[in-house]
Design an enzyme around this catalytic site. Structure first.
Site, PDB file in Angstrom:
ATOM      1  N   LEU A 188       0.852  -1.185   0.000  1.00  0.00           N
ATOM      2  CA  LEU A 188       0.000   0.000   0.000  1.00  0.00           C
ATOM      3  C   LEU A 188       0.889   1.237   0.000  1.00  0.00           C
ATOM      4  O   LEU A 188       1.759   1.378   0.859  1.00  0.00           O
ATOM      5  CB  LEU A 188      -0.916   0.005   1.230  1.00  0.00           C
ATOM      6  CG  LEU A 188      -1.847  -1.207   1.381  1.00  0.00           C
ATOM      7  CD1 LEU A 188      -2.669  -1.080   2.656  1.00  0.00           C
ATOM      8  CD2 LEU A 188      -2.752  -1.346   0.169  1.00  0.00           C
ATOM      9  N   LEU A 189       0.673   2.138  -0.960  1.00  0.00           N
ATOM     10  CA  LEU A 189       1.474   3.351  -1.100  1.00  0.00           C
ATOM     11  C   LEU A 189       0.594   4.556  -0.819  1.00  0.00           C
ATOM     12  O   LEU A 189      -0.534   4.640  -1.305  1.00  0.00           O
ATOM     13  CB  LEU A 189       2.066   3.437  -2.509  1.00  0.00           C
ATOM     14  CG  LEU A 189       2.912   2.216  -2.925  1.00  0.00           C
ATOM     15  CD1 LEU A 189       3.316   2.319  -4.380  1.00  0.00           C
ATOM     16  CD2 LEU A 189       4.141   2.102  -2.046  1.00  0.00           C
ATOM     17  N   ASP A 190       1.136   5.516  -0.044  1.00  0.00           N
ATOM     18  CA  ASP A 190       0.309   6.630   0.414  1.00  0.00           C
ATOM     19  C   ASP A 190       0.328   7.828  -0.510  1.00  0.00           C
ATOM     20  O   ASP A 190      -0.535   8.685  -0.428  1.00  0.00           O
ATOM     21  CB  ASP A 190       0.746   7.066   1.821  1.00  0.00           C
ATOM     22  CG  ASP A 190       2.178   7.587   1.833  1.00  0.00           C
ATOM     23  OD1 ASP A 190       2.922   7.241   0.904  1.00  0.00           O
ATOM     24  OD2 ASP A 190       2.533   8.329   2.756  1.00  0.00           O
ATOM     25  N   LYS A 191       1.299   7.946  -1.409  1.00  0.00           N
ATOM     26  CA  LYS A 191       1.353   9.132  -2.260  1.00  0.00           C
ATOM     27  C   LYS A 191       2.121   8.829  -3.535  1.00  0.00           C
ATOM     28  O   LYS A 191       2.889   7.862  -3.613  1.00  0.00           O
ATOM     29  CB  LYS A 191       1.995  10.302  -1.523  1.00  0.00           C
ATOM     30  CG  LYS A 191       3.412  10.024  -1.023  1.00  0.00           C
ATOM     31  CD  LYS A 191       4.044  11.284  -0.467  1.00  0.00           C
ATOM     32  CE  LYS A 191       3.396  11.709   0.806  1.00  0.00           C
ATOM     33  NZ  LYS A 191       3.742  10.841   1.936  1.00  0.00           N
ATOM     34  N   THR A 194       6.017   8.466  -3.652  1.00  0.00           N
ATOM     35  CA  THR A 194       6.657   7.265  -3.130  1.00  0.00           C
ATOM     36  C   THR A 194       7.172   6.372  -4.253  1.00  0.00           C
ATOM     37  O   THR A 194       8.161   5.663  -4.090  1.00  0.00           O
ATOM     38  CB  THR A 194       5.667   6.483  -2.247  1.00  0.00           C
ATOM     39  OG1 THR A 194       5.153   7.357  -1.247  1.00  0.00           O
ATOM     40  CG2 THR A 194       6.340   5.309  -1.570  1.00  0.00           C
TER      41      THR A 194
END
Length: 309
Positions: A188-191, A194
């Site tokens: 899971l990547l937040d932005k 990244t």
């Protein structure tokens, strides 16, 4: 690391560790903020090293900034709210050092196996000596069955992995998370930052076809094509890159890189003027060029286009 501290009308160059709470720190264009602080002036900061966001952020007076970010605009001043040892950058360094010192589950398992493996190896070597009557047999067993590779390989692999990740901008909290990452199936990547390189690139150069719109798009009424056909995309990029090669701004670097990749010859600008928070203007090959915020460059161009004469 170094920092520049303003004392009255004098600016002193000191080690970052000498900055104290309440000191006024001067950060020039392109410099790294040495300590956490609160801005006294507006600033444009490249925070990609901390947040991964490729675009610079504009910060106003009174806003907090963290050490490790780069000043992508003009000179800025801030009041130190933390020492170098307690600033954000130092915290990241300590986190990496702590991660390198911690043991992963695999390393601890290797240590436990080695504790049992050593006496077993000695026993087998002794048995080989007794059975064969040749001490060379015992030495051969000890050489072949030594647990040193097992004890050294695991921690070296973990430390090397954490160090390489840190050089790539990824901070891993320890050997345990690094080991568990091998079994990850969903990430899971937040932005967006990244999963990018952390720096902007030029996607396209758009030039309005209408001659009347040329001054707004290029920022100068005397640009080639202003009184006839609109200049081509390569010419617009060449002029912008010629001006931006004198700027430390992160977006300026992207424009210069794009021009270099197209093989465009750049010229040395003159009458260079940087308008803090807006952009850059000057003359390139006798043409007035402005590069910066659309509202700023377009507004000035429209004003000149509508001026008498």
């Amino acid at each position: 690391r170094r920092a520049r501290v303003r004392v009255g009308a004098t600016v002193r160059d000191v080690a970052a560790q000498e900055v104290r709470l309440g000191d006024v720190v001067v950060v020039a264009a392109g410099e790294v903020v040495a300590v956490d602080g609160r801005l006294l002036t507006a600033a444009v900061l490249d925070e990609a090293a901390l947040t991964g966001e490729p675009l610079p952020r504009e910060r106003g007076p009174g806003e907090d900034v963290r050490s490790g970010v780069v000043n992508a605009g003009g000179q800025a001043e801030l009041v130190a709210t933390a020492t170098a040892e307690s600033s954000t950058y130092a915290g990241i360094v300590r986190l990496v050092q702590s991660a390198q010192a911690s043991s992963a589950p695999f390393v601890r398992a290797a240590d436990r196996v080695a504790v049992l493996f050593v006496p077993l190896t000695v026993a087998v070597a002794g048995a080989a000596w007794l059975v064969s009557g040749d001490p060379v047999r015992a030495v051969a067993v000890l050489v072949v069955a030594t647990p040193c590779p097992l004890l050294l390989a695991a921690p070296i692999a973990v430390v090397s992995g954490i160090s390489r990740a840190a050089r790539l901008g990824v901070v891993i909290r320890g050997g345990g998370p690094l080991e568990r990452l091998a079994g990850a199936r969903v990430v899971l990547l937040d932005k967006t930052g990244t999963v990018t390189q952390g720096r902007p690139t030029v996607a396209a150069v758009l030039v309005p076809p209408a001659p009347a719109a040329t001054p707004v798009a290029t920022g100068g009424s005397d640009l080639p094509g202003a009184h006839g056909t609109a200049p081509g995309a390569d010419e617009v990029l060449r002029l912008a890159a010629s001006l931006d090669q004198m700027s430390p701004h992160v977006l300026a670097g992207a424009i210069v890189t794009a021009a270099s990749r197209r093989g465009l010859p750049l010229s040395l600008p003159s009458d260079l003027e940087e308008v803090h928070g807006h952009g850059l203007r000057g003359r390139v090959d006798g043409h007035e060029v402005q590069v910066g915020r659309a509202a700023w460059a377009g507004g000035l161009a429209q004003g000149r286009a509508g001026a008498p004469g």
